[in-house]
Design a protein around this motif. Structure first.
Motif, PDB file in Angstrom:
ATOM      1  N   VAL A   1       0.828  -1.208   0.000  1.00 10.66           N
ATOM      2  CA  VAL A   1       0.000   0.000   0.000  1.00 10.66           C
ATOM      3  C   VAL A   1       0.867   1.265   0.000  1.00 10.66           C
ATOM      4  O   VAL A   1       0.728   2.122  -0.867  1.00 10.66           O
TER       5      VAL A   1
ATOM      6  N   MET B   1       1.936   3.833  -3.243  1.00 10.87           N
ATOM      7  CA  MET B   1       1.377   5.184  -3.204  1.00 10.87           C
ATOM      8  C   MET B   1       2.473   6.240  -3.258  1.00 10.87           C
ATOM      9  O   MET B   1       2.277   7.322  -3.804  1.00 10.87           O
TER      10      MET B   1
ATOM     11  N   VAL C   1      -1.120   3.216  -9.732  1.00  7.36           N
ATOM     12  CA  VAL C   1      -1.700   3.048  -8.400  1.00  7.36           C
ATOM     13  C   VAL C   1      -3.148   3.513  -8.336  1.00  7.36           C
ATOM     14  O   VAL C   1      -3.747   3.549  -7.274  1.00  7.36           O
ATOM     15  N   LYS C   2      -3.712   3.855  -9.479  1.00 12.60           N
ATOM     16  CA  LYS C   2      -5.151   4.150  -9.541  1.00 12.60           C
ATOM     17  C   LYS C   2      -5.575   5.213  -8.534  1.00 12.60           C
ATOM     18  O   LYS C   2      -6.442   4.990  -7.702  1.00 12.60           O
ATOM     19  N   MET C   3      -4.868   6.326  -8.591  1.00 11.68           N
ATOM     20  CA  MET C   3      -5.276   7.411  -7.718  1.00 11.68           C
ATOM     21  C   MET C   3      -6.607   7.997  -8.185  1.00 11.68           C
ATOM     22  O   MET C   3      -7.269   8.707  -7.439  1.00 11.68           O
ATOM     23  N   LYS C   4      -6.954   7.742  -9.436  1.00 13.95           N
ATOM     24  CA  LYS C   4      -8.221   8.314  -9.909  1.00 13.95           C
ATOM     25  C   LYS C   4      -9.197   7.209 -10.301  1.00 13.95           C
ATOM     26  O   LYS C   4      -8.791   6.145 -10.652  1.00 13.95           O
TER      27      LYS C   4
ATOM     28  N   PHE D   1      -8.091   1.602  -0.590  1.00 14.29           N
ATOM     29  CA  PHE D   1      -6.734   1.742  -1.120  1.00 14.29           C
ATOM     30  C   PHE D   1      -6.806   2.236  -2.561  1.00 14.29           C
ATOM     31  O   PHE D   1      -7.793   1.991  -3.248  1.00 14.29           O
ATOM     32  N   PRO D   2      -5.747   2.907  -3.028  1.00 14.72           N
ATOM     33  CA  PRO D   2      -5.730   3.310  -4.444  1.00 14.72           C
ATOM     34  C   PRO D   2      -5.492   2.098  -5.332  1.00 14.72           C
ATOM     35  O   PRO D   2      -4.485   1.993  -6.008  1.00 14.72           O
ATOM     36  N   LYS D   3      -6.424   1.193  -5.290  1.00 16.02           N
ATOM     37  CA  LYS D   3      -6.352  -0.016  -6.097  1.00 16.02           C
ATOM     38  C   LYS D   3      -7.732  -0.203  -6.717  1.00 16.02           C
ATOM     39  O   LYS D   3      -8.652   0.576  -6.439  1.00 16.02           O
TER      40      LYS D   3
ATOM     41  N   TYR E   1      -7.715  -7.682  -0.955  1.00 16.79           N
ATOM     42  CA  TYR E   1      -6.480  -7.362  -0.229  1.00 16.79           C
ATOM     43  C   TYR E   1      -6.316  -8.165   1.060  1.00 16.79           C
ATOM     44  O   TYR E   1      -5.288  -8.787   1.308  1.00 16.79           O
TER      45      TYR E   1
ATOM     46  N   SER F   1     -10.820   2.000 -10.459  1.00 18.35           N
ATOM     47  CA  SER F   1     -10.271   2.428  -9.177  1.00 18.35           C
ATOM     48  C   SER F   1     -11.378   2.641  -8.154  1.00 18.35           C
ATOM     49  O   SER F   1     -12.443   3.171  -8.468  1.00 18.35           O
TER      50      SER F   1
ATOM     51  N   PHE G   1     -11.352   4.780  -6.034  1.00 18.24           N
ATOM     52  CA  PHE G   1     -11.499   6.222  -5.838  1.00 18.24           C
ATOM     53  C   PHE G   1     -12.591   6.814  -6.729  1.00 18.24           C
ATOM     54  O   PHE G   1     -13.022   7.930  -6.511  1.00 18.24           O
TER      55      PHE G   1
END
Lengths: 296, 250
Positions: free
Chosen positions: A193, A197, A293-296, B96-98, B106, B143, B145
């Motif tokens: 994680v 990030m 990391v798929k921040m969006k 998580f940013p996944k 996870y 994602s 997010f």
């Protein structure tokens, strides 16, 4: 309307104009900075572009370095960048992780942090001297790519540690807690994680440190750089030529400074181009990792 | 035997005495709400139940916390295993940013499960359980997010439930959400109580009244009153409880 504050008519006018003047000044100064950069780059391109050719990039210097190319220096610089990365990246990233994730408090960490900050302020020539004493002489590596890489690696270590630490520090604890709350160990949390990030910023820092390494002269002066070594190095115990040192050599000494001048500017242009490419690469990698990391 | 038994717990952050002689028992598959004004110690107690407060330096605990009769602060306790047994949902959704899928998977993966088919099955099962499956089944690879706040919180609940905990701790799980999302979370709590024991910290009195079987009221580090929710809200024993639930302070 008892709380009405009389508003002087002139004040509005003065405020507006002082504001405008201030902005104008800020803009002017910013333009001066940008213009300086453009002038430097323009100058180098103007003077150096003529020297650039396929032969210049792929041939060794010849005729007492008054003609020919910069191939060995180019290869040397790339090797030193690679070598210093191999030294600084693993060490620096691991220290950064340790400092932020495992031991944020306590005198030992404070001590390490102060030392790394001071390390970053040490003049690079001092690194060169230290590298010569330790790697070249005491450990007996001689003037070599190994000694140069180690010295440059040490030089970029503080930068790598700092960027890693800063990148990890900005990640909210909510993500650490979220992972730990699922039964993940601390190491799993960091690996799966936290590091992903932090990656966009860590990678940017790494690449920028490479850029810095590529331009350093002083640390390799006594540890690695050869005045003239036209063949390619055959092992890490060979010395090598490097662009910044080569630039220094052909602009200050040699058989025919006049004839060497275009070559010097060509070398400078290549060096600047490498740094530019490195920065572009840093941007591209940051975007790639941000996406990954798929921040969006 | 109680699922969770808290016995004479005192807890300090440095010099600050955050919990004072707290004792209470929580039965299996019960929903217990912790209420009280900010700083009363309710979140602190919640975070003691999965040892999340271990992460905070300079803290001290006395007393005992038993899970199924086992002292979770025993030297022998495997904290990572404990947290798999005692899941947690946080105040702000923290996916998580996944991808959506990877978020739920996870917990399974870090607990050593490699069987892809099992993981896929379990992810679907828990997303259905969290009433999120129909909304995300076509974008499992997107994602997390990209989801709304309410969806993210339900994803976090699914993520916590995926590792099959026997206790679920919820730290004001709906306080950052809009009323419709909040209603969905509450609905979910009523569903989940069939599988797990739930301890929920909330600032919202109506929420405590709606979802919990028993309620504990905390004030300045002490547990003032603990009892059946309907009694606490209709006929509390202590005046302080009465004052708090009627909104006279807090």
């Amino acid at each position: 309307m008892e709380h009405f504050i009389p508003y002087p008519a002139r004040q509005g006018f003065r405020k507006r104009w002082s504001q405008r003047a201030a902005f104008l000044l800020f803009r002017l100064f910013s333009l001066v900075v940008a213009a300086t950069l453009v002038i430097i780059l323009g100058f180098i391109v103007w003077k150096g572009a003529g020297a650039i050719s396929w032969e210049f990039l792929t041939e060794a210097p010849s005729n007492g370095m008054t003609s020919g190319g910069i191939f060995p220096a180019l290869v040397g610089t790339l090797l030193l960048m690679l070598g210093s990365a191999l030294v600084a990246f693993p060490l620096g990233i691991m220290s950064g992780i340790y400092m932020n994730e495992y031991a944020t408090r306590g005198w030992l960490v404070r001590f390490i942090r102060i030392m790394t900050n001071n390390l970053a302020g040490i003049p690079s020539i001092v690194f060169g001297l230290f590298g010569m004493a330790l790697f070249v002489q005491y450990l007996g590596f001689g003037d070599s790519i190994l000694a140069g890489s180690l010295t440059l690696g040490l030089l970029s270590l503080p930068l790598v540690i700092r960027t890693t630490e800063e990148a990890l520090k900005d990640i909210p604890d909510a993500y650490r807690e979220g992972s730990l709350a699922l039964g993940a160990s601390k190491l799993q949390t960091i690996r799966k994680v936290i590091l992903p990030m932090g990656m966009p910023r860590i990678v940017t820092g790494l690449i920028l440190s490479l850029g810095r390494v590529s331009g350093e002269t002083a640390p390799i002066l006594f540890t690695c750089a050869a005045y003239f070594f036209p063949q390619l190095p055959s092992s890490i115990f060979d010395p090598c030529m490097a662009l910044p040192y080569h630039l220094y050599v052909i602009s200050t000494s040699g058989t025919d400074l006049e004839a060497q001048q275009p070559l010097a500017y060509g070398t400078a242009l290549v060096l600047v181009a490498i740094i530019l490419l490195v920065n572009l690469l840093a941007n591209a990698l940051r975007r790639y990792f941000q996406h990954k990391v798929k921040m969006k | 035997m109680e699922k969770i038994l808290i016995r004479d717990v005192n807890f300090w952050y440095g010099d600050f005495h955050a919990l004072k002689n707290v004792s209470l028992g929580i039965e299996e598959r019960e929903v217990v709400a912790f209420i009280g004004p900010s700083g009363c110690g309710k979140s602190t107690l919640l975070r003691l139940l999965n040892r999340m407060n271990d992460l905070i330096p300079a803290t001290r605990l006395t007393g005992e916390i038993l899970l199924d009769g086992r002292d979770i602060y025993d030297r022998q306790e495997d904290v990572d295993r404990l947290r798999k047994e005692v899941g947690m949902v946080f105040q702000r959704p923290n996916p998580f940013p996944k991808s959506i899928f990877d978020n739920v998977a996870y917990g399974l993966r870090v607990n050593g499960i490699r069987d892809k088919e099992f993981i896929a099955h379990r992810v679907e099962e828990t997303l259905r359980g969290a009433a999120l499956w129909d909304e995300v089944k076509d974008k499992l690879k997107a994602s997390a997010f990209a989801l709304s706040g309410g969806q993210q919180q339900r994803l976090c609940i699914a993520r916590a439930m995926a590792v099959a905990p026997s206790v679920l701790l919820m730290d004001e799980p709906a306080s950052a959400l809009d009323p419709i999302s909040t209603a969905k979370i509450e609905e979910l709590i009523r569903e989940l109580r069939r599988e797990v024991t739930i301890v929920i910290v909330t600032h919202n009195m109506q929420q405590a009244a709606r979802v919990s079987d028993r309620t504990a009221f905390f004030y300045m580090g002490e547990m003032v009153e603990y009892g059946l929710t309907k009694l606490i809200f209709t006929d509390p024993l202590k005046e302080a409880t009465q004052n708090y639930i009627t909104g006279r302070f807090g």
